[in-house]
Structures are given as C-alpha cells and as structure tokens.
Write an enzyme that holds these catalytic residues in place. Sequence first.
Site, PDB file in Angstrom:
ATOM      1  CG  ASP A 113       0.287  -3.986   2.859  1.00 36.57           C
ATOM      2  OD1 ASP A 113       0.979  -3.575   1.819  1.00 36.57           O
ATOM      3  OD2 ASP A 113      -0.376  -3.418   3.737  1.00 36.57           O
ATOM      4  CG  HIS A 141      -0.399   0.319   2.412  1.00 37.32           C
ATOM      5  ND1 HIS A 141      -0.065  -0.696   3.508  1.00 37.32           N
ATOM      6  CD2 HIS A 141      -0.120   1.589   3.231  1.00 37.32           C
ATOM      7  CE1 HIS A 141       0.390  -0.152   4.446  1.00 37.32           C
ATOM      8  NE2 HIS A 141       0.143   1.142   4.366  1.00 37.32           N
ATOM      9  CB  SER A 168       2.757   2.060   6.139  1.00 40.01           C
ATOM     10  OG  SER A 168       1.464   1.983   6.894  1.00 40.01           O
TER      11      SER A 168
END
Length: 713
Positions: free
Chosen positions: A220, A84, A648
């Site tokens: 991810d 992402h 992230s």
Amino acid sequence: MKKLIICFLLAAFALPVQANEGMWFLMHIERLNYRDMQKMGLQLTPEEIYSINNASLKDAIVQFNRGCTAEIISDNGLVLTNHHCGYSQIAELSTAENDYLTNGFWAGNHSEELKPKSLSVRFFVRMDDVSKRILSLVNENMTELEREATINKEIAKIEQENNEGGKYTVSVKSFYQGNEFYYFVYQDYNDVRLVGTPPASIGKFGGDTDNWEWPRHTGDFSLFRVYADKDGNPAEYSEDNVPLKPKYHLKTSIKGFDENDFAMILGYPGRTNRWMPAGGIEQNVEYAYPAWVEASKTSMDVMKDYMDKDQQVKLDYASSYASIANYWKNRQGMIDALKQHKTAESKRKDEKAFQKWADKKDNKKYADVIPVINNYYEKTNEASRHDNYLRLLLRTNMAILPYRLGGAIDYYLQQNEAKQAEVKPKIEAEINNLYDGLYLPLEKDVLAAQLRLYSTKAENIAPMVARLATANNDSETGWEDYLNTAFENSIFETKEKLEAFMANPDAEVLKNDPLYQLSVDLLARYRFKTEEEKQLDNDFERAYRMLVQGMRLQNPDKKYYPDANSTLRLTYGKVIALPADERNDADKNYYTTLKGTVAKYQPGDAEFDMPQELIDLYEKKDFGQYADKDGYLPVNFLTDNDITGGNSGSPVLNGKGELIGLAFDGNIEAMAGDVIFDDQLQRTINVDIRYVLFLIDKLAGASHIIDELTLVK
C-alpha cells in the site's frame, strides 16, 4: 447532530496512559514523553524532532490532500504515502486506454510525472498555546452560541496576526472540549505530481476481504513529488516549476528491525472520541452506526453492479467505492468491538465515580453534568439514526449537486450585469468539475435506492420525501419511476442541459426544477433544528465541556493528550506481535513475507490476483538488497502505535528517526480504538519499507528512484 460530531472531534482522553498510548503534540514531547521514549530506544533529542528555528523531523512530515499523511524522502521533494491515499488521483489520471490504477505507472524522469487536477501537501511550520487569551473573553453566563461567537471573533484575529500577509495558512483549534486552544501555522503546496504507483493488484492486494485484518500482504504505497517556483515558494502548476528542495527529508533504512524495537509514527490522525460518554457509545452502537452500515451497503451494491460492467465506470467510481467500503467495514467493526468489550459499561463505571466526586461540596458546579449528558442522548437517539441515513443519502452526487449548483445560479440571477460577468465563469467551471466522470444510470439508481431506504427506515424525514413516498407507496419501482420523470424534466440531468439553461437562465425554471426542489428539501431537513433540539445542544455542549474540565481536576496528576482532530501528532511504541496465527507463514506473528503473499494468490480474482512478474521474482528468490538477514522478503509488519484514520501514509521510524515502514491500517480486533485504547489488542499494520523499495527497484525497474533516496544499510 452536526455539532455533536464536531465536539467529538475536539474531545480528550483522561484515563491512565500506557507507554504506547497517546497522540502527542510535538511541542510537549520534551516535558511529557522524552524520558519514556529514551528508555524505549529513542536516540534523537526533542529539538531534532520539533524545532521552530532549525530543520527537524517535523519538516519532513506533510498532510496529504487534507485526509492522509505523507513524508518527504529525498532532497528533490519526493513524497511517499499510501496507495489508497493517492487512489483518487491515480484513478483520475487513468483511462481505459492508459489504466494506471490497474497496471501501475512509473515516470522515467521529471517530465513524465503526471499532474492531477487537484492535489496539495501541507507543511507544519509551528504551533502555540492561546488558551489564556481566548478563555479570558468568555464567562459561564454566556450561552453556547454567544461563547462560540466570541471565540470565533478572537480566532479570526489570531489567524490574521500569524499568516504573514497570506504566506501561511493559520488554524486555531479547540482541545479538551473547548478548555484549551492552540494555533497551527502551515504552508501549502498545490503543484504535486504522480511519480509512481504499483498496480492495484499490489497496492490494494486483499481488497475488502483483508481490509482491517491481519495477517496482511499489501503493498500500500505510491509516490508523488512536490513542485515549487524557482525560489522554493508555493506556486500553482507551471511547466517552469521545479522539484522542491525541502528543509529536511527522511533517511531510509534497509537494515531491518526485530521484535520489541522502538517505533514512532508522526502524522495527522483525523478523529478519536475517547472521551465519549456511555450514552454516546450506546447511541452509536444501537442507532447511528447500524444506519451508516446499511446505507453504505446499499450504495455499494448498486455501484458495484455498474462498475463490473464497464471499465471506465469502474475507474471513475473506484475512489468513491473504496471510501464507502472502508467506512462500511469500519462502522460494522466498531459495533462488534464496542459490544464485545462492553465499552459503554466501562464508561458508566467511570461516570459513576465522577458523579460521586461531583456531588461533594467543593465540586457542586459539576453535579448536573452527567444527568444533562444522559438526557441529551436519550432524546436524540432516533435523530442520530435519521441523520445517518440522511447523511449517506446526501453523499450521493445527484442528491447534493442540484443544491450546490442551483444555489450558485440563484445567486447569479440576483446580481447586476457586471457581477454576473464575474460569477458566470466560476459557475461554468464548477459545472465541468461536478459532472466530470458522472455516469447517469448509476447515479439515478443509487439515488433511488437511498431514497427508498431513507423513506422506509428513518423517522421525521424530509417533507418532500415524505409526500413522494406516500404518493408512490414506497413501492420497489416507485422511486425509480419518479426519478425517471424528474431527471427528464430537470436542467440538472446532464451537463449539456445545464449549459443550455445557463445560456438563457430563468429563475422560475430553477425554482420549479424537480431535482433542485428535492435537493433543497434534503438539505433543509439536514439543517433543521426544533427549539427543543437547540436547547438540548446548548445544554449538552456546556455539560460536555464541564465533564472534561472536571475529570482533569479530579485526576490532576495524570498525563493527558488531546483527542485527534487532524493536527500533527507523535505516537511511540514498539514492533510487537499478536498471538501466533496459523494463517501467517512467518516465524513470528509480527511480520509477513512474500511467501505468504504468493500463497494467497488467486488468478483472475479481483482481490487476490497478482502480477506474474512478482511471482517470478519470488520463485527466483531475486530479492536484491531488500531481503531480511534471515533470507525472506518482508512485506508487512505490526507495531503497537496509537493511530487512527488520517494516519494513513504516516512514516514508521526507528530510534534514529530513519524510515522503516509506512502505516496503512489497524486490526479489526481493536476497532473500538477510536473510543477506548486497548494496549493488548491495538496494532498498527505497516508496509515494510524494504518491500516498497523491492517493488520499485526489482519489479518496476525504477532504479533511478532508489538512487534519489538516502539509504541506510
């Protein structure tokens, strides 16, 4: 309200610190954290984590595209981050014919790696404390604007002194609400290329349904590579550039781990607001966040309708939609969690104790702090609601684009011929950039929906919007009818119309353009402050700084860490489970397996589809060297590290500093974590590095990437 947001970025937390709580400066690890970390399982020295003169762990951690974290995992500049985090670049490089976002991509060699238009990584070089230098220049008789001007002037000097002739980017930041200042030295690399990404059915498995939820089964991750000139220096894209030889790269462990094993994360957390007063929490829960949630859903509904009908539109808007959806769920989760945990009530108790301390004779300078703060929130509640509706409206492309380009064109028209020749190519490049990937029907309908919402839900709205709303009676079709006419009569309707205008520009045409007038009106309202509001801001900023200063004096023996503001931090904790959950097939609820992934499989579903090849590998139990010692293939796992947005892509490291996973999410139960830390609920959701390597090797067949890594078996 913009200054309010900024000061939240720079606030500090001052409650008792649990072992797994805190986002710590690397330069303070030896003094504040090292003993705790050793007891929990750290086997590195502070010098091996952060060193100015020698290669250390911090040299492998980069800020990715200013919004995420990534890590260097090979001696050829290979970068690992979340899927992402690279989403917008993957979408940009995709077309309907070569849809890398949907189908995945793996470069067979360096020459096949793909360069997005704009992507950079930032290496952290060093930091230092300049608090005494800056604070010696200010005094309590200054207004907040005078104080800010004095500080900014000194900041400019410090940044100039440390950039070594432009070699480095230097940033001085405020901490503890303006009570301390540190400078940070960075080196930026702008030639970063896509190496590989799994298909979205793996990288985004679970979609919005599983976002912020546990158990998770998401792969991810994505891979990029940093390029430099032949001497290893930053350079703009060139075919002559070569893979960077980094100072340090992480070793990758496939040995696995157990519950309660030590885990630390290094990264660039974006924002926490843990010093936020009770009034601020109540304002967010009752006024600001509900407006954000409603406006986000409004844009999402319109966008999804168009994206479902056209694959190219879906690719062009994939990143924007994902970002809006993420914040939409985040803000609603914050509302629910802050209410459930009665966070504002807890803060009120702390403020009552502070007031009792401040009323003592020796602390009288702090006596008015809480009343001033409470007064500020009471008088800005409705403004916060308005500002969030307007903020989401201004995130629509056609609400802001005319202002950005129109301002540049207006500047161009006021220059002499020589200056115009210099400026015009920049405007033309910006036109190409801003119109790239825009789909006019979608843009028009999103703008209409946001204008209708803003004009009916907010108070004291932008003057032009108020006049137009009255004229069309805020009817269901009123804004659509107005915008159809406005677009037809605007030079900003299409790139072609704007380019034609630039061939023979006219200041009066620009001034009277309906979309330009609307955009200017919205920005003017966003920036407008009454004299009363300016005074409220001034008084609040002083009081907020005094609150932090006073609380640190009130509790001098506590260990403090500054709130997150996109600077490099270390957080440490353990691999740890949540209570048993029947939705998780794993023996213990701190990890998930490929079995659980396949169990969620829904053929053709936008969120839970998966490649048949992955199912085949599961059925054959063809996990290679990446299976756990107990035979299953791990997918995701939990730690109790203290992270937030910006983390992230951060590496999860074991006690030896070896890579065991990749942080990518938090859990909905602890959504209040940006405001208050709950050591019982707070969890970080991570991709197990063994799942990443399995997907690269066994699913993608990209064993040449595995060969590039330093594996610890």
